[in-house]
Design a protein around this motif. Structure first.
Motif, PDB file in Angstrom:
ATOM      1  N   ALA A  15      -9.385  -2.333   2.756  1.00 34.39           N
ATOM      2  CA  ALA A  15      -8.519  -3.518   2.713  1.00 34.39           C
ATOM      3  C   ALA A  15      -7.440  -3.448   3.800  1.00 34.39           C
ATOM      4  O   ALA A  15      -7.158  -4.446   4.474  1.00 34.39           O
ATOM      5  CB  ALA A  15      -7.887  -3.638   1.319  1.00 34.39           C
ATOM      6  N   MET A  16      -6.847  -2.253   4.004  1.00 38.59           N
ATOM      7  CA  MET A  16      -5.839  -2.100   5.063  1.00 38.59           C
ATOM      8  C   MET A  16      -6.437  -2.407   6.439  1.00 38.59           C
ATOM      9  O   MET A  16      -5.781  -3.029   7.287  1.00 38.59           O
ATOM     10  CB  MET A  16      -5.312  -0.649   5.093  1.00 38.59           C
ATOM     11  N   TYR A  62       0.852  -1.196   0.000  1.00 36.70           N
ATOM     12  CA  TYR A  62       0.000   0.000   0.000  1.00 36.70           C
ATOM     13  C   TYR A  62       0.883   1.239   0.000  1.00 36.70           C
ATOM     14  O   TYR A  62       1.796   1.355   0.823  1.00 36.70           O
ATOM     15  CB  TYR A  62      -0.909   0.021   1.241  1.00 36.70           C
ATOM     16  N   ASP A  63       0.569   2.174  -0.895  1.00 33.34           N
ATOM     17  CA  ASP A  63       1.401   3.364  -1.053  1.00 33.34           C
ATOM     18  C   ASP A  63       0.884   4.458  -0.119  1.00 33.34           C
ATOM     19  O   ASP A  63       0.009   5.239  -0.480  1.00 33.34           O
ATOM     20  CB  ASP A  63       1.322   3.798  -2.524  1.00 33.34           C
ATOM     21  N   GLY A  70      -3.798   7.904  17.259  1.00 33.80           N
ATOM     22  CA  GLY A  70      -4.400   8.702  18.325  1.00 33.80           C
ATOM     23  C   GLY A  70      -5.441   7.882  19.050  1.00 33.80           C
ATOM     24  O   GLY A  70      -5.599   6.681  18.781  1.00 33.80           O
ATOM     25  N   SER A  81     -11.424   5.475  12.280  1.00 28.81           N
ATOM     26  CA  SER A  81     -11.810   5.416  13.699  1.00 28.81           C
ATOM     27  C   SER A  81     -12.177   3.971  14.016  1.00 28.81           C
ATOM     28  O   SER A  81     -13.009   3.375  13.330  1.00 28.81           O
ATOM     29  CB  SER A  81     -13.026   6.300  13.962  1.00 28.81           C
ATOM     30  N   ILE A  82     -11.534   3.426  15.039  1.00 31.33           N
ATOM     31  CA  ILE A  82     -11.720   2.017  15.369  1.00 31.33           C
ATOM     32  C   ILE A  82     -12.257   1.927  16.793  1.00 31.33           C
ATOM     33  O   ILE A  82     -11.659   2.462  17.725  1.00 31.33           O
ATOM     34  CB  ILE A  82     -10.383   1.257  15.259  1.00 31.33           C
ATOM     35  N   THR A  83     -13.397   1.275  16.946  1.00 27.06           N
ATOM     36  CA  THR A  83     -13.987   1.124  18.288  1.00 27.06           C
ATOM     37  C   THR A  83     -14.342  -0.342  18.508  1.00 27.06           C
ATOM     38  O   THR A  83     -14.518  -1.100  17.550  1.00 27.06           O
ATOM     39  CB  THR A  83     -15.260   1.982  18.429  1.00 27.06           C
ATOM     40  N   GLU A 137       2.543   9.594   5.607  1.00 26.27           N
ATOM     41  CA  GLU A 137       2.643   9.561   7.073  1.00 26.27           C
ATOM     42  C   GLU A 137       1.444   8.858   7.707  1.00 26.27           C
ATOM     43  O   GLU A 137       0.311   8.965   7.223  1.00 26.27           O
ATOM     44  CB  GLU A 137       2.707  10.984   7.620  1.00 26.27           C
ATOM     45  N   LEU A 188      -4.006   8.702   8.159  1.00 21.66           N
ATOM     46  CA  LEU A 188      -2.998   8.312   7.173  1.00 21.66           C
ATOM     47  C   LEU A 188      -3.161   9.040   5.857  1.00 21.66           C
ATOM     48  O   LEU A 188      -4.242   9.539   5.554  1.00 21.66           O
ATOM     49  CB  LEU A 188      -2.930   6.801   6.974  1.00 21.66           C
ATOM     50  N   HIS A 212      -0.323   8.362  11.555  1.00 25.14           N
ATOM     51  CA  HIS A 212      -0.290   8.838  12.946  1.00 25.14           C
ATOM     52  C   HIS A 212      -1.413   8.209  13.755  1.00 25.14           C
ATOM     53  O   HIS A 212      -2.561   8.149  13.303  1.00 25.14           O
ATOM     54  CB  HIS A 212      -0.422  10.368  12.996  1.00 25.14           C
ATOM     55  N   ALA A 272      -9.041   0.949  -0.808  1.00 19.34           N
ATOM     56  CA  ALA A 272      -7.707   0.567  -0.319  1.00 19.34           C
ATOM     57  C   ALA A 272      -7.676   0.591   1.208  1.00 19.34           C
ATOM     58  O   ALA A 272      -7.129  -0.319   1.851  1.00 19.34           O
ATOM     59  CB  ALA A 272      -6.655   1.520  -0.892  1.00 19.34           C
ATOM     60  N   VAL A 312      -2.820   8.647   1.820  1.00 20.77           N
ATOM     61  CA  VAL A 312      -2.802   7.613   0.781  1.00 20.77           C
ATOM     62  C   VAL A 312      -2.447   8.275  -0.542  1.00 20.77           C
ATOM     63  O   VAL A 312      -2.992   9.336  -0.877  1.00 20.77           O
ATOM     64  CB  VAL A 312      -4.180   6.913   0.689  1.00 20.77           C
ATOM     65  N   ARG A 321      -6.953  -6.208   6.755  1.00 19.50           N
ATOM     66  CA  ARG A 321      -5.712  -6.990   6.792  1.00 19.50           C
ATOM     67  C   ARG A 321      -4.816  -6.648   7.958  1.00 19.50           C
ATOM     68  O   ARG A 321      -4.063  -7.510   8.424  1.00 19.50           O
ATOM     69  CB  ARG A 321      -4.913  -6.769   5.497  1.00 19.50           C
ATOM     70  N   LEU A 322      -4.822  -5.376   8.389  1.00 19.40           N
ATOM     71  CA  LEU A 322      -3.785  -4.967   9.329  1.00 19.40           C
ATOM     72  C   LEU A 322      -4.250  -4.037  10.444  1.00 19.40           C
ATOM     73  O   LEU A 322      -3.870  -4.220  11.607  1.00 19.40           O
ATOM     74  CB  LEU A 322      -2.669  -4.260   8.543  1.00 19.40           C
ATOM     75  N   LEU A 323      -5.041  -3.005  10.100  1.00 19.04           N
ATOM     76  CA  LEU A 323      -5.243  -1.918  11.066  1.00 19.04           C
ATOM     77  C   LEU A 323      -6.236  -2.268  12.167  1.00 19.04           C
ATOM     78  O   LEU A 323      -6.070  -1.850  13.317  1.00 19.04           O
ATOM     79  CB  LEU A 323      -5.708  -0.644  10.342  1.00 19.04           C
ATOM     80  N   ILE A 357      -9.571   7.777  20.689  1.00 12.96           N
ATOM     81  CA  ILE A 357     -10.918   8.339  20.729  1.00 12.96           C
ATOM     82  C   ILE A 357     -11.498   7.992  22.097  1.00 12.96           C
ATOM     83  O   ILE A 357     -11.329   6.862  22.568  1.00 12.96           O
ATOM     84  CB  ILE A 357     -11.856   7.673  19.698  1.00 12.96           C
ATOM     85  N   ARG A 369      -9.510   3.894  18.891  1.00 12.56           N
ATOM     86  CA  ARG A 369      -8.266   4.366  18.293  1.00 12.56           C
ATOM     87  C   ARG A 369      -8.560   5.176  17.044  1.00 12.56           C
ATOM     88  O   ARG A 369      -9.547   4.918  16.359  1.00 12.56           O
ATOM     89  CB  ARG A 369      -7.396   3.169  17.881  1.00 12.56           C
ATOM     90  N   ILE A 370      -7.689   6.123  16.768  1.00 11.04           N
ATOM     91  CA  ILE A 370      -7.734   6.860  15.506  1.00 11.04           C
ATOM     92  C   ILE A 370      -6.442   6.542  14.763  1.00 11.04           C
ATOM     93  O   ILE A 370      -5.378   6.511  15.383  1.00 11.04           O
ATOM     94  CB  ILE A 370      -7.720   8.387  15.726  1.00 11.04           C
ATOM     95  N   ILE A 371      -6.538   6.332  13.482  1.00 15.87           N
ATOM     96  CA  ILE A 371      -5.336   6.251  12.654  1.00 15.87           C
ATOM     97  C   ILE A 371      -5.512   7.244  11.515  1.00 15.87           C
ATOM     98  O   ILE A 371      -6.433   7.117  10.706  1.00 15.87           O
ATOM     99  CB  ILE A 371      -5.106   4.820  12.116  1.00 15.87           C
TER     100      ILE A 371
END
Lengths: 80, 80
Positions: B60-61, A31-32, A39, B7-9, A35, B44, A37, B57, B46, B64-66, A41, B40-42
């Motif tokens: 999918a992230m 994945y391209d 945080g 946003s991940i809860t 940055e 990013l 970051h 995309a 792209v 698979r991962l986040l 919630i 959590r907040i991520i």
């Protein structure tokens, strides 16, 4: 009860090792991304219906307990 | 680069010990709060400008991962 969402992120310029490691992993998966970051919630219910006083109370909660104002920025959204 | 906020809860019904402990501390400080939930907040960047393909995309992230889709819900906001 009023629903509030507090978003807490690190201040600009502070290193974010979780973000760096996650960026590396996303690049390895193809994945391209630039940055990344991390945080936090915090969703909370406040027993008050006046938006201004809810906002004032949650600001005080952030300063006293929820955030670390030395290294973190926070934003408050009053949802309902 | 497109800025995205994920946003991940935790899914409803799963216990949230950080939220419970924080609620207890806020009540002890005199704040009248109901449920408190952590997430959590991520943020990013792209490298793509088409909103639909950015959203695909990042979905999918997340899968698979986040995020951990077994115990977490996620939402994706394309910011710019």
């Amino acid at each position: 009860m009023t629903q509030v969402r507090v978003s807490i992120t690190r201040k600009d310029g502070l290193s974010d090792p979780e973000g760096v490691a996650t960026r590396r992993a996303l690049l390895d998966l193809g994945y391209d991304v630039g940055e990344v970051h991390f945080g936090r919630i915090i969703n909370l219910e406040v027993d008050d219906t006046d938006e201004a006083s809810v906002r004032a109370a949650v600001t005080a909660m952030c300063e006293r307990l929820l955030a670390n104002p030395v290294i973190e920025d926070y934003s408050i959204e009053v949802l309902s």
